[in-house]
Design a protein around this motif. Structure first.
Motif, mmCIF file in Angstrom:
data_model
loop_
_atom_site.group_PDB
_atom_site.id
_atom_site.type_symbol
_atom_site.label_atom_id
_atom_site.label_comp_id
_atom_site.label_asym_id
_atom_site.label_seq_id
_atom_site.Cartn_x
_atom_site.Cartn_y
_atom_site.Cartn_z
ATOM 1 N N LYS A 160 0.863 -1.485 -0.094
ATOM 2 C CA LYS A 160 -0.346 0.081 0.066
ATOM 3 C C LYS A 160 1.467 1.211 -0.247
ATOM 4 N N GLY A 161 0.584 2.526 -1.095
ATOM 5 C CA GLY A 161 1.151 3.433 -1.262
ATOM 6 C C GLY A 161 2.779 3.277 -2.105
ATOM 7 N N ARG A 162 3.007 1.791 -2.219
ATOM 8 C CA ARG A 162 4.676 2.162 -3.081
ATOM 9 C C ARG A 162 3.558 1.661 -4.623
ATOM 10 N N PHE A 163 2.096 0.530 -4.490
ATOM 11 C CA PHE A 163 2.168 -0.148 -5.736
ATOM 12 C C PHE A 163 1.076 0.383 -6.677
ATOM 13 N N THR A 164 0.444 0.612 -8.034
ATOM 14 C CA THR A 164 -0.850 0.722 -8.508
ATOM 15 C C THR A 164 -1.145 0.219 -9.463
ATOM 16 N N ILE A 165 -2.703 -0.573 -9.078
ATOM 17 C CA ILE A 165 -3.233 -1.431 -9.812
ATOM 18 C C ILE A 165 -4.198 -0.295 -10.882
ATOM 19 N N SER A 166 -4.216 -0.867 -12.005
ATOM 20 C CA SER A 166 -5.054 -0.372 -12.965
ATOM 21 C C SER A 166 -5.535 -1.401 -13.906
ATOM 22 N N ARG A 167 -6.858 -0.690 -14.852
ATOM 23 C CA ARG A 167 -6.931 -1.121 -15.703
ATOM 24 C C ARG A 167 -7.693 -0.468 -17.380
ATOM 25 N N ASP A 168 -6.912 -0.913 -18.417
ATOM 26 C CA ASP A 168 -7.702 -0.753 -19.475
ATOM 27 C C ASP A 168 -8.867 -1.398 -20.087
ATOM 28 N N ASN A 169 -10.201 -1.160 -19.966
ATOM 29 C CA ASN A 169 -10.923 -2.508 -20.513
ATOM 30 C C ASN A 169 -10.972 -2.574 -22.258
ATOM 31 N N ALA A 170 -10.262 -1.360 -22.982
ATOM 32 C CA ALA A 170 -10.282 -1.084 -24.065
ATOM 33 C C ALA A 170 -9.363 -1.560 -24.602
ATOM 34 N N GLN A 230 1.650 -1.002 -11.164
ATOM 35 C CA GLN A 230 2.508 -0.118 -11.342
ATOM 36 C C GLN A 230 3.533 -0.456 -10.268
ATOM 37 N N MET A 231 4.905 -0.680 -9.893
ATOM 38 C CA MET A 231 5.494 -0.465 -8.583
ATOM 39 C C MET A 231 5.853 0.398 -8.305
ATOM 40 N N ASN A 232 6.790 0.992 -7.146
ATOM 41 C CA ASN A 232 7.664 2.168 -6.894
ATOM 42 C C ASN A 232 7.745 1.754 -5.915
ATOM 43 N N SER A 233 9.559 2.712 -5.405
ATOM 44 C CA SER A 233 9.812 2.264 -4.480
ATOM 45 C C SER A 233 9.798 0.718 -4.350
ATOM 46 N N LEU A 234 10.282 0.035 -4.831
ATOM 47 C CA LEU A 234 10.937 -1.195 -4.990
ATOM 48 C C LEU A 234 11.915 -1.857 -3.488
ATOM 49 N N LYS A 235 11.349 -2.835 -3.091
ATOM 50 C CA LYS A 235 12.408 -3.061 -2.063
ATOM 51 C C LYS A 235 12.061 -4.315 -2.386
ATOM 52 N N PRO A 236 14.239 -5.122 -1.527
ATOM 53 C CA PRO A 236 14.270 -6.387 -1.721
ATOM 54 C C PRO A 236 13.782 -8.102 -1.204
ATOM 55 N N GLU A 237 12.414 -7.120 -0.880
ATOM 56 C CA GLU A 237 11.565 -8.221 -0.796
ATOM 57 C C GLU A 237 10.286 -8.817 -1.012
ATOM 58 N N ASP A 238 10.117 -7.622 -2.137
ATOM 59 C CA ASP A 238 9.062 -7.621 -3.801
ATOM 60 C C ASP A 238 10.130 -8.139 -4.682
ATOM 61 N N THR A 239 11.173 -9.054 -4.180
ATOM 62 C CA THR A 239 11.260 -10.262 -5.523
ATOM 63 C C THR A 239 10.473 -11.427 -5.034
ATOM 64 N N ALA A 240 9.649 -12.204 -6.093
ATOM 65 C CA ALA A 240 8.740 -13.121 -6.451
ATOM 66 C C ALA A 240 8.670 -12.846 -8.166
ATOM 67 N N VAL A 241 8.144 -14.080 -8.466
ATOM 68 C CA VAL A 241 6.458 -14.271 -9.733
ATOM 69 C C VAL A 241 6.243 -13.692 -9.738
#
Length: 124
Positions: A65-75, A82-93
């Protein structure tokens, strides 16, 4: 049937940004709640974010929360993370998922279709 294909993962330094996307094909995209999950090595797959049909309501795990933003374009039948301020613990599939419902969920079992995943690696 819905097919989901993620792209946009990669290697990024701590504090950097990435914007994975998920392209959907098949049944009406706008009828699905869309979600992002992630799975780190040796850990369970966990909820990251979800977005309602029209994109007006969004849900996030506390860890992003506060770092990632989900969005969609239905068209374009596409959902983004959108992932900002990434940290090592965000490493994943990171996996995109679709739920044929008007109700959001954080549970893996509630999602009907899954993509193949895209690797995100955050290094220091």
């Amino acid at each position: 049937q819905v097919q989901l294909v993620e792209s946009g993962g990669g290697l990024v330094q701590v504090g950097g940004s990435l914007r994975p996307s998920c392209a959907a094909s098949g049944r009406t995209f706008s009828s699905y709640v869309m979600g992002w999950f992630r799975q780190a090595p040796g850990k369970e797959r966990e909820f990251v974010a979800a977005i309602s049909w029209g994109g007006g309501v969004k849900y996030y795990a506390d860890s992003v929360k506060g770092r990632f933003t989900i969005s969609r374009d239905n068209a374009k039948n596409t959902v983004y993370l959108q992932m900002n301020s990434l940290k090592p613990e965000d490493t994943a599939v990171y996996y995109c998922a679709a739920r044929y419902s008007s109700r959001y969920s954080e549970l893996r079992r509630d999602y009907d279709y899954w993509g193949q995943g895209t690797q995100v690696t955050v290094f220091s």
